[in-house]
Design a protein around this motif. Structure first.
Motif, PDB file in Angstrom:
ATOM      1  N   THR A   1     -10.422  -1.486  -9.227  1.00 27.21           N
ATOM      2  CA  THR A   1      -9.210  -2.290  -9.262  1.00 27.21           C
ATOM      3  C   THR A   1      -8.911  -2.618 -10.708  1.00 27.21           C
ATOM      4  O   THR A   1      -9.798  -3.055 -11.447  1.00 27.21           O
TER       5      THR A   1
ATOM      6  N   ARG B   1      -3.699   7.381  -3.490  1.00 27.92           N
ATOM      7  CA  ARG B   1      -3.252   6.196  -2.760  1.00 27.92           C
ATOM      8  C   ARG B   1      -3.596   4.952  -3.570  1.00 27.92           C
ATOM      9  O   ARG B   1      -4.431   4.989  -4.465  1.00 27.92           O
ATOM     10  N   TYR B   2      -2.913   3.860  -3.229  1.00 28.14           N
ATOM     11  CA  TYR B   2      -3.125   2.623  -3.971  1.00 28.14           C
ATOM     12  C   TYR B   2      -2.920   1.423  -3.063  1.00 28.14           C
ATOM     13  O   TYR B   2      -2.279   1.507  -2.014  1.00 28.14           O
TER      14      TYR B   2
ATOM     15  N   SER C   1      -5.545  -1.184  -6.853  1.00 29.89           N
ATOM     16  CA  SER C   1      -6.811  -0.542  -6.465  1.00 29.89           C
ATOM     17  C   SER C   1      -6.534   0.895  -6.058  1.00 29.89           C
ATOM     18  O   SER C   1      -5.487   1.196  -5.472  1.00 29.89           O
ATOM     19  N   ASP C   2      -7.496   1.766  -6.367  1.00 35.96           N
ATOM     20  CA  ASP C   2      -7.424   3.158  -5.919  1.00 35.96           C
ATOM     21  C   ASP C   2      -8.833   3.639  -5.624  1.00 35.96           C
ATOM     22  O   ASP C   2      -9.804   2.975  -5.994  1.00 35.96           O
TER      23      ASP C   2
ATOM     24  N   ASP D   1       0.876   5.874  -0.513  1.00 37.51           N
ATOM     25  CA  ASP D   1       0.129   7.122  -0.677  1.00 37.51           C
ATOM     26  C   ASP D   1       1.058   8.294  -0.977  1.00 37.51           C
ATOM     27  O   ASP D   1       0.718   9.438  -0.726  1.00 37.51           O
TER      28      ASP D   1
ATOM     29  N   ALA E   1      -2.371   5.517 -10.339  1.00 36.13           N
ATOM     30  CA  ALA E   1      -3.250   5.541  -9.163  1.00 36.13           C
ATOM     31  C   ALA E   1      -2.941   6.759  -8.294  1.00 36.13           C
ATOM     32  O   ALA E   1      -3.861   7.421  -7.796  1.00 36.13           O
ATOM     33  N   LEU E   2      -1.665   7.062  -8.126  1.00 34.69           N
ATOM     34  CA  LEU E   2      -1.291   8.216  -7.314  1.00 34.69           C
ATOM     35  C   LEU E   2      -1.662   9.538  -7.989  1.00 34.69           C
ATOM     36  O   LEU E   2      -2.169  10.441  -7.343  1.00 34.69           O
TER      37      LEU E   2
ATOM     38  N   GLY F   1      -5.863   8.637  -9.495  1.00 36.24           N
ATOM     39  CA  GLY F   1      -6.817   7.762  -8.822  1.00 36.24           C
ATOM     40  C   GLY F   1      -7.131   8.099  -7.389  1.00 36.24           C
ATOM     41  O   GLY F   1      -7.736   7.298  -6.693  1.00 36.24           O
TER      42      GLY F   1
ATOM     43  N   ARG G   1       0.852  -1.190   0.000  1.00 37.53           N
ATOM     44  CA  ARG G   1       0.000   0.000   0.000  1.00 37.53           C
ATOM     45  C   ARG G   1       0.884   1.235   0.000  1.00 37.53           C
ATOM     46  O   ARG G   1       1.950   1.235   0.606  1.00 37.53           O
TER      47      ARG G   1
ATOM     48  N   GLY H   1     -14.309   3.451  -5.893  1.00 37.18           N
ATOM     49  CA  GLY H   1     -12.975   3.036  -6.304  1.00 37.18           C
ATOM     50  C   GLY H   1     -13.031   1.968  -7.375  1.00 37.18           C
ATOM     51  O   GLY H   1     -14.102   1.600  -7.865  1.00 37.18           O
TER      52      GLY H   1
END
Length: 140
Positions: A133, A70-71, A87-88, A21, A63-64, A67, A19, A131
């Motif tokens: 994925t 965070r991811y 995922s985000d 961010d 994602a960052l 999205g 994970r 969100g």
């Protein structure tokens, strides 16, 4: 006559979850992808490992940037494939845009991801906060 049987078994690896961010999370995700492929038995070829690291890097960066900041990355493998699932919190699907050849603002990532993966799916998050994925599957 002496007979020898050689048995090669494939050990299913434990999925790896990372994970992040912040921009430091991109490096962490790349390292996790490299360590994951290094731990596979049988090990994939170096080209496949490099491709997975690149796909993970692009998915996490997207994602960052787009999205929600965070991811969650989950890496898993089957007998014939390796999957990176990112995922985000943003439910919006990635969109293709014309790459910026002069200003350096990007636009290459989604094109690369689509080209390098064997199978690509996007699923909405079941959580009420939304969100998505993105599952990127590569041949092993």
């Amino acid at each position: 006559m002496n007979s020898t049987t050689i048995s090669i078994t494939s050990t299913p690896p434990v999925p790896t979850v990372v994970r992040g961010d912040s921009a430091a999370g991109i490096h962490q995700a790349r390292e996790a992808a490299r360590a994951f492929t290094d731990g596979l038995n049988p090990a994939p070829g170096p080209d496949m490992a490099d491709t997975l690291v690149l796909v993970v890097s692009e998915l996490v960066t997207n994602a960052l940037r787009h999205g929600g900041g965070r991811y969650t990355l989950e890496l898993s493998a089957g007998p014939d494939t390796v999957t990176a699932a990112v995922s985000d919190p943003n439910p919006a699907h990635p969109r293709e845009r014309t790459p910026d050849l002069n200003g350096g603002s990007g636009g290459f990532g989604w094109h690369m991801i689509r080209r390098l993966t064997h199978h690509l799916t996007i699923t909405p998050s079941p959580s009420p906060s939304g969100g998505k994925t993105i599952h990127a599957r590569l041949p092993r």
